[in-house]
Each structure stands twice: as C-alpha cells, then as structure tokens.
Design a protein around this motif. Structure first.
Motif, PDB file in Angstrom:
ATOM      1  N   ASN A  52     -70.031  11.034  28.152  1.00  0.00           N
ATOM      2  CA  ASN A  52     -69.837  10.744  26.732  1.00  0.00           C
ATOM      3  C   ASN A  52     -68.747   9.691  26.592  1.00  0.00           C
ATOM      4  O   ASN A  52     -67.567   9.977  26.798  1.00  0.00           O
ATOM      5  CB  ASN A  52     -69.433  12.009  25.981  1.00  0.00           C
ATOM      6  N   PRO A  53     -69.118   8.449  26.250  1.00  0.00           N
ATOM      7  CA  PRO A  53     -68.100   7.380  26.192  1.00  0.00           C
ATOM      8  C   PRO A  53     -67.045   7.625  25.122  1.00  0.00           C
ATOM      9  O   PRO A  53     -65.898   7.204  25.270  1.00  0.00           O
ATOM     10  CB  PRO A  53     -68.926   6.121  25.887  1.00  0.00           C
ATOM     11  N   PHE A  54     -67.415   8.318  24.041  1.00  0.00           N
ATOM     12  CA  PHE A  54     -66.451   8.546  22.967  1.00  0.00           C
ATOM     13  C   PHE A  54     -65.292   9.436  23.429  1.00  0.00           C
ATOM     14  O   PHE A  54     -64.163   9.271  22.970  1.00  0.00           O
ATOM     15  CB  PHE A  54     -67.142   9.185  21.762  1.00  0.00           C
ATOM     16  N   GLU A  55     -65.591  10.363  24.329  1.00  0.00           N
ATOM     17  CA  GLU A  55     -64.547  11.269  24.810  1.00  0.00           C
ATOM     18  C   GLU A  55     -63.565  10.579  25.742  1.00  0.00           C
ATOM     19  O   GLU A  55     -62.460  11.081  25.950  1.00  0.00           O
ATOM     20  CB  GLU A  55     -65.184  12.460  25.529  1.00  0.00           C
ATOM     21  N   HIS A  56     -63.950   9.442  26.313  1.00  0.00           N
ATOM     22  CA  HIS A  56     -63.104   8.761  27.295  1.00  0.00           C
ATOM     23  C   HIS A  56     -62.377   7.549  26.707  1.00  0.00           C
ATOM     24  O   HIS A  56     -61.651   6.870  27.429  1.00  0.00           O
ATOM     25  CB  HIS A  56     -63.951   8.309  28.489  1.00  0.00           C
ATOM     26  N   ARG A  57     -62.584   7.277  25.425  1.00  0.00           N
ATOM     27  CA  ARG A  57     -61.905   6.129  24.822  1.00  0.00           C
ATOM     28  C   ARG A  57     -60.444   6.477  24.563  1.00  0.00           C
ATOM     29  O   ARG A  57     -60.132   7.511  23.977  1.00  0.00           O
ATOM     30  CB  ARG A  57     -62.575   5.729  23.503  1.00  0.00           C
ATOM     31  N   LYS A  58     -59.577   5.597  24.993  1.00  0.00           N
ATOM     32  CA  LYS A  58     -58.151   5.760  24.756  1.00  0.00           C
ATOM     33  C   LYS A  58     -57.629   4.487  24.098  1.00  0.00           C
ATOM     34  O   LYS A  58     -57.236   3.538  24.775  1.00  0.00           O
ATOM     35  CB  LYS A  58     -57.415   6.034  26.075  1.00  0.00           C
ATOM     36  N   GLY A  96     -72.693   0.916  38.661  1.00  0.00           N
ATOM     37  CA  GLY A  96     -71.383   0.593  38.118  1.00  0.00           C
ATOM     38  C   GLY A  96     -70.235   1.307  38.791  1.00  0.00           C
ATOM     39  O   GLY A  96     -69.091   1.214  38.335  1.00  0.00           O
ATOM     40  N   VAL A  97     -70.518   2.038  39.899  1.00  0.00           N
ATOM     41  CA  VAL A  97     -69.430   2.709  40.631  1.00  0.00           C
ATOM     42  C   VAL A  97     -68.520   1.673  41.274  1.00  0.00           C
ATOM     43  O   VAL A  97     -67.296   1.798  41.264  1.00  0.00           O
ATOM     44  CB  VAL A  97     -70.017   3.667  41.697  1.00  0.00           C
ATOM     45  N   ILE A  98     -69.138   0.628  41.834  1.00  0.00           N
ATOM     46  CA  ILE A  98     -68.383  -0.478  42.425  1.00  0.00           C
ATOM     47  C   ILE A  98     -68.169  -1.528  41.341  1.00  0.00           C
ATOM     48  O   ILE A  98     -69.115  -1.907  40.652  1.00  0.00           O
ATOM     49  CB  ILE A  98     -69.138  -1.077  43.625  1.00  0.00           C
ATOM     50  N   PRO A  99     -66.944  -2.008  41.145  1.00  0.00           N
ATOM     51  CA  PRO A  99     -66.671  -3.004  40.097  1.00  0.00           C
ATOM     52  C   PRO A  99     -67.543  -4.240  40.242  1.00  0.00           C
ATOM     53  O   PRO A  99     -67.889  -4.648  41.356  1.00  0.00           O
ATOM     54  CB  PRO A  99     -65.181  -3.335  40.305  1.00  0.00           C
ATOM     55  N   ARG A 100     -67.882  -4.856  39.102  1.00  0.00           N
ATOM     56  CA  ARG A 100     -68.800  -5.998  39.097  1.00  0.00           C
ATOM     57  C   ARG A 100     -68.268  -7.187  39.889  1.00  0.00           C
ATOM     58  O   ARG A 100     -69.030  -7.914  40.510  1.00  0.00           O
ATOM     59  CB  ARG A 100     -69.077  -6.433  37.646  1.00  0.00           C
ATOM     60  N   LYS A 104     -70.999   4.387  32.620  1.00  0.00           N
ATOM     61  CA  LYS A 104     -69.844   5.294  32.598  1.00  0.00           C
ATOM     62  C   LYS A 104     -68.563   4.541  32.227  1.00  0.00           C
ATOM     63  O   LYS A 104     -67.538   4.646  32.903  1.00  0.00           O
ATOM     64  CB  LYS A 104     -69.695   6.017  33.939  1.00  0.00           C
ATOM     65  N   LYS A 105     -68.669   3.791  31.147  1.00  0.00           N
ATOM     66  CA  LYS A 105     -67.526   3.069  30.604  1.00  0.00           C
ATOM     67  C   LYS A 105     -67.312   3.517  29.170  1.00  0.00           C
ATOM     68  O   LYS A 105     -68.282   3.743  28.437  1.00  0.00           O
ATOM     69  CB  LYS A 105     -67.756   1.556  30.660  1.00  0.00           C
ATOM     70  N   PRO A 106     -66.069   3.639  28.727  1.00  0.00           N
ATOM     71  CA  PRO A 106     -65.816   4.133  27.374  1.00  0.00           C
ATOM     72  C   PRO A 106     -66.265   3.180  26.270  1.00  0.00           C
ATOM     73  O   PRO A 106     -66.660   3.622  25.200  1.00  0.00           O
ATOM     74  CB  PRO A 106     -64.300   4.340  27.345  1.00  0.00           C
ATOM     75  N   SER A 107     -66.200   1.877  26.506  1.00  0.00           N
ATOM     76  CA  SER A 107     -66.587   0.915  25.472  1.00  0.00           C
ATOM     77  C   SER A 107     -66.913  -0.423  26.113  1.00  0.00           C
ATOM     78  O   SER A 107     -66.518  -0.694  27.254  1.00  0.00           O
ATOM     79  CB  SER A 107     -65.464   0.733  24.440  1.00  0.00           C
ATOM     80  N   MET A 108     -67.643  -1.240  25.372  1.00  0.00           N
ATOM     81  CA  MET A 108     -68.013  -2.574  25.820  1.00  0.00           C
ATOM     82  C   MET A 108     -67.954  -3.536  24.645  1.00  0.00           C
ATOM     83  O   MET A 108     -68.181  -3.151  23.500  1.00  0.00           O
ATOM     84  CB  MET A 108     -69.429  -2.598  26.410  1.00  0.00           C
TER      85      MET A 108
END
Length: 652
Positions: free
Chosen positions: A212-218, A126-130, A286-290
């Motif tokens: 931790n995805p919760f820490e990166h959610r904005k 997932g480093v390179i966008p889909r 490594k994404k905050p949410s889906m």
C-alpha cells in the motif's frame, strides 16, 4: 573484483583476537562498523543491539606477533596506525600509494544464464534500483557455468558450535512431517510433529499482503485536502480563464459552449487516468509515490515485455518535455502581467508610455524574490491570496460583461472549421494543470481523497469547467470578434473599477508564477542534486531559479503577443502532455491487464490521441502562420513610418 591478497599480507597482522584478548567468532558476527578516522579498527557485535567490541588488524592481542611479509614493491613494515584524526587521511593515502590493489581477473567472469535471468527479474520488479539496470544487463553469461552455494571461508569447530548444531538437528527431526500413504487429502494437522494452526486453505494468510503506497508515504509537510484543492484550482484557474472569450471567437457561441464541456471532460479524464495509473504502478514498483515522468516510465517498465526497454527513454523524454512546457507557460504569465499593467499605467501616466517589453523586464525583481520559496506548503497562502484576487477580478469582469449584454443572435454560432484548432489549443492551455497534479497528490496527507466521488479532482475540475464556460460564453456575447487575448484588456480604460480588475488579475498571476515554477524546478533538481555537494545546494537552487525567471522574462519580451503565445503553447506542449501522453500511458499500462469489453479502453485512447494530434499540428500551423503574418505586418508598418517627409506627411 580486486585482488587484496598482497595488501592483506603486508597490512593485516591480527584476525583472531579482539582488544580484550578474546577469540573472534567470525561466523557469529551480526553487525560490523568501520570509521574512516580510525583505519584498521573493526567494531563488531554478536547481536543486533548492545555495545560494540573492537579489534585492530594491525595490533596483536596475546600470543606472538604475526610476522609481516614484505612485498616486492616495498620492503619494510607498514606504517603504524595514526594517533589522531588529522593524520588519518595522509596515512590512508600512503597505504594506497605504496600498496596498489590490482584487479583479480583480466575480464569480467561469466555467470550462469539462470542467475542472470533472476537478476533481471529483480530489475523488472524494482528491487534493484533503475540506475544499476544497465550494469546487470551487461553481465556476461556462459552455459557451462554452474551455480554453487558459497562455502564459509572460516571454520570454527568449537564445543559451543557443535552443541548448537546438535540442537538444530534435533529440532529439524521434530519438525519433519512424514506423509505415509500420501494423497491430496493428507491430514497434516493430525501429525504429532505438526503443531502449526495455520489454515493452508487461507489465501489471505499465505499470500503476501499487497503493498500500500499510501501507508509508506512520509511527507515532511503534508497538505490537507482543502489545501490540495486550493493548489489544484490555482494551477487551472490562471490567465487562461480570461482567454476563454477569445477561444469562443474561434469556435462560435454554440460550438464553443459544447466544445468547452467536451474538452474539459477529456482533460479531467486524462488527469484521472494518470493519477490512477501512478497509484497502481506504485504498488508494482513498491514505491510510495511517483511524479509524472516516473509514472510514464513505470507504465512501460511494468507493461508489455517488448516496451520495457523504452522505460528509461520515456521517463527522460517526459521530464524534458514537461520542463519546457511549464517554462513556456511562465512566459505567457509574464506577457499577461505586462499587458495588464501597461493598460492601467498608460492611462494614468500618459507622458511615460512604456512598451510591453519594458513592463516584462520590470517584473523580473519581484518574480525572482517570490520564486525563492521552495516548499509547496508555504505556497498555500500565496495560492489562497491569488484565488481571492481572482474571485474579485472575476466578479468585476462579470459585472462589465453583463452590463448592456447584446442579443446572442448577433454572434456567430459555429465558426469556420479552420479556426477550431485555435479554440481547442486555447481551451487546453487554459484548463490543463497536468504537471502540478502529481506533486499535489504526492504531498497530500490523505491521497485517497484525490480521486473518487466527490474527490479533490472532480470538485476542482467541475468548478474550473463551469467558470471557464460562463466567462467564455458571455464574454464572447459581450465583445464579439473584438475580444482580445485577455478579456480584461477589453474593459473600459478610463474607469477605476475596470483598471482595478486588471491590476488584481495581474497580481493573482504574479502569485501563481511560483507555483507553476515548482514543477520544472522539481524535475531539474531531481536530475542534478546528486551531482552537487550538499554545501552548495542552497546557492545552486537560488541560481537555477533566478536563471529560469530571467530566461522566461527574456522570451516573453521577445514575443509579447498574448493571443498567439497562448494558442501556440497549448497546441505544441499541453495537447501532447495533457492528452496524448496519458492516453498512451493508459493503453500501455492496461495492455496486459485487459482493455475492457470490445477493447473500449483502446478505442477511447485512440479518440483522445486523435484530438491531441489535431490540436498539435493544426493548432501549431495556425498559430505560427498568424504570428508570422502579424509580425510581418508590424515590420512593414514600421518600415513605412520611417519614410516620412520633412513636414511629417506620408510618402506613398
């Protein structure tokens, strides 16, 4: 790759000095800045902070001017840089026209197989966008290609650089660890050059901290835990709760009570599995949410290697299926609102009895207005109001249900097996809020409180299953086989209290409509918003939302039969997305991670899948056959009504 040598020879005069006449140290550049309104000007910094210096590639600062070399296409000098912003675009277009940039190579150059393997690995992680994956997968390779480190294009052998090189060399010598008589217990810390206090045996220090995805959610407008509970309750407690007595009619009193608990537990488990999988694949990607569809696609992308190429297809399929599902559910809402209003107004305005189709059309204006609310946070008041109206309507309905309750022995305990698919389809339609779950969890201020015990999910579904079971059980005892698609339609038509219950429930569903539209709009907008200019975003949102409301109203008016519409939507859409999809996603996600002792996760998901397929095929067949029979009978009666004599008697 483009060949800019011709453009460089004709256009670039200065690459050595800035506007102050200082020599440019290209290898020390830390930041570069280009502004469209100032073509030819390059701003630069030797550090990451502080003011920018600049130079113009067309102007000479000190020393003799660099002679311009004319190209074969155009003889003469390149036009000077424009004096103002208005001429900048014309100037740029003129340069592009007079000096076209050819391709550097006739075809794509191959890379090494090892390099492509590394790039595809970055795609998998997932480093390179889909959206770029297909391009990297198409890169050609050649076994003869050897990877080489890039060499600098510019050398700057000045005294300062030589001093830095010498100092770096000394530091490398000091930090070099010489291991004489090396063995597995070498005392690294005892070496004088090794000054680090890092414990090499500390796994926590060596390993990178888990994402931790919760820490990166904005989230711009996060919902509180109570607000999220309200949203989840409102998404599940809709018109379906009043269809539960009709569901019990298709299962029987005893089978319906047990079946409601079983189906409710399975639906809750499927929601739990989906949210848990989403949180786990967010760590992998490594994404905050889906969202729902992203979670399904990511489960395939980070699952077994053979299934990874299907990730994009799965994401798209779930996106479209979820959109169609909720648009179909909106049609049920409109039929429900129309039938309840018709029941009331026909009683009080008997001289102007309108059809259900007309009442469907009358809902158009208020629904268009309320659906222009786009932020989930601002829908909380509407959800709260709808919940209050629902509680009042529920209390009134229960009052009528428990008034003069007949003996339960008069009711069928276990209905025919052929009717069970309609029961399962109706219960799934009533309880499932699978599409709203992920948006609600993604916009929570504390998403950790969604799962677990008690947790938002468990509290909400416990309330939902209890209320559904009570209404279905006692509603069927009260009205038996005469129960209709919504039990409010069985309430006395000549009593004010009963009529108020119908109006309150219709208003509650009206306020819920915008929340249900949130899910398909989120998916539609995610697909098209990048293709539309920002200035047209607002008008586009208005048009799409209006079109969705108009389309759902038109479909509702075309098939205004509440009972069959509910069972058909539950059978086709919600059984597939609410049960089958989470079961498949859970299996794929845990295939390489472990399916538990005796592969219990696999067997459990097979059982859920079988229930889903039974509801899909048997429920769809029963709903469609009943719908054909009902409308066929209606057309037959209508044709008979036309065959009348002049004195109004029937012609046999």
């Amino acid at each position: 790759m483009l060949d800019v040598r011709a453009l460089n020879e004709a256009f670039v005069r200065n690459t050595t000095h800035d506007t102050d006449g200082n020599k440019l140290a290209w290898l020390k550049f830390k930041c570069l800045r280009f502004e469209k309104q100032r073509p030819g000007v390059v701003k630069f910094r030797y550090s990451h902070e502080g003011p920018y210096s600049e130079f113009n590639v067309q102007q000479i600062y000190g020393g003799p001017p660099k002679p311009l070399r004319c190209t074969k296409r155009r003889k003469g000098r390149v036009p000077d840089e424009p004096d103002n912003h208005d001429d900048a675009e014309d100037w740029t277009n003129k340069i592009k026209k007079d000096y076209p940039i050819p391709k550097a190579y006739p075809q794509a150059l191959p890379i090494s197989e090892a390099k492509k393997k590394d790039l595809l690995n970055l795609c998998t992680k997932g480093v390179i966008p889909r959206e770029l994956h297909s391009w990297y997968q198409s890169l050609p390779t050649n076994k003869t290609v050897i990877d080489r480190l890039c060499e600098p294009d510019v050398t700057e052998p000045d005294d300062e650089d030589e001093e830095l090189t010498r100092q770096n060399g000394e530091r490398r010598e000091k930090s070099t660890i010489i291991l004489d008589n090396f063995n597995s217990t070498a005392d690294l810390a005892g070496n004088p050059g090794f000054q680090s206090t890092l414990s090499l045996g500390s796994k926590e220090v060596i390993n990178e901290k888990e994402y931790n995805p919760f820490e990166h959610r904005k989230v711009e407008h996060p919902n509180s835990t109570i607000g999220s509970l309200v949203h989840l309750l409102k998404s599940s407690l809709g018109s379906g709760i009043l269809a539960m007595p009709n569901a019990f009619k298709n299962a029987g009193l005893a089978a319906g009570a047990l079946g409601t608990i079983v189906v409710g537990f399975i639906c809750t488990h499927c929601v739990y599995v989906l949210v848990r999988t989403s949180q786990e694949v967010c760590v992998d990607a490594k994404k905050p949410s889906m969202g729902f569809a992203e979670t399904c696609g990511a489960a395939f992308e980070y699952g077994p290697k053979r299934l990874r190429p299907w990730a994009g297809f799965v994401t798209t399929l779930v996106d479209y299926a979820l959109t169609v599902t909720y648009l179909a559910a909106l049609c049920v809402y409109i039929v429900f609102i129309a039938e309840n209003f018709k029941e009331v107004l026909d009683e009080y305005i008997p001289n102007y009895k309108l059809s259900v189709e007309t009442y469907c059309a009358l809902t158009l204006v208020p629904l268009v207005l309320i659906c222009q609310i786009r932020n989930l946070k601002w829908l909380v008041p509407f959800s709260a109001i709808a919940n209050v109206l629902l509680v009042i309507c529920f209390a009134i309905t229960m009052y009528y249900i428990f008034s003069g309750l007949p003996n339960p022995k008069e009711r069928v305990m276990v209905a025919k097996v052929t009717q069970w698919p309609l029961f399962i389809s109706t219960v799934i339609f009533a309880m499932e809020g699978i599409g709203v779950v992920m948006p609600v969890e993604n916009e929570m201020a504390k998403p950790q409180q969604f799962l677990g015990c008690p947790g938002v999910l468990n509290v909400a579904m416990t309330i939902v299953i209890s209320l559904y079971g009570i209404v279905g059980f006692f509603g069927y005892i009260k009205y038996g086989d005469e129960v209709r698609g919504s039990i409010t339609l069985n309430l006395p038509q000549d009593e004010v209290l009963a009529q108020s219950a119908k109006i309150l429930m219709a208003l509650a569903i009206l306020f819920t409509y915008s929340l249900q539209l949130y899910v398909p709009m989120e998916m539609i907008w995610r697909v098209i918003h990048n293709k539309i200019s920002v200035r047209y975003h607002n008008i586009t949102q208005i048009c799409i939302r209006t079109a969705a409301v108009v389309g759902s109203v038109a479909l509702a008016a075309a098939f205004p039969n509440l009972e069959l519409f509910i069972s058909l939507c539950g059978a086709i859409f919600l059984s597939t997305l609410g049960l089958l999809t989470p079961a498949i996603v859970d299996t794929v996600h845990n295939w390489d991670r472990g399916l538990g002792r005796f592969n219990w996760i696999l067997w459990k998901n097979i059982f859920i899948g079988m229930i889903s397929l039974i509801a899909l095929f048997a429920g769809s067949y029963k709903s469609i056959s009943d719908m054909v029979a009902k409308y066929g009978h209606s057309e037959h009666v209508e044709s008979m009504s036309l065959n009348v004599t002049s004195n109004g008697t029937w012609v046999s």
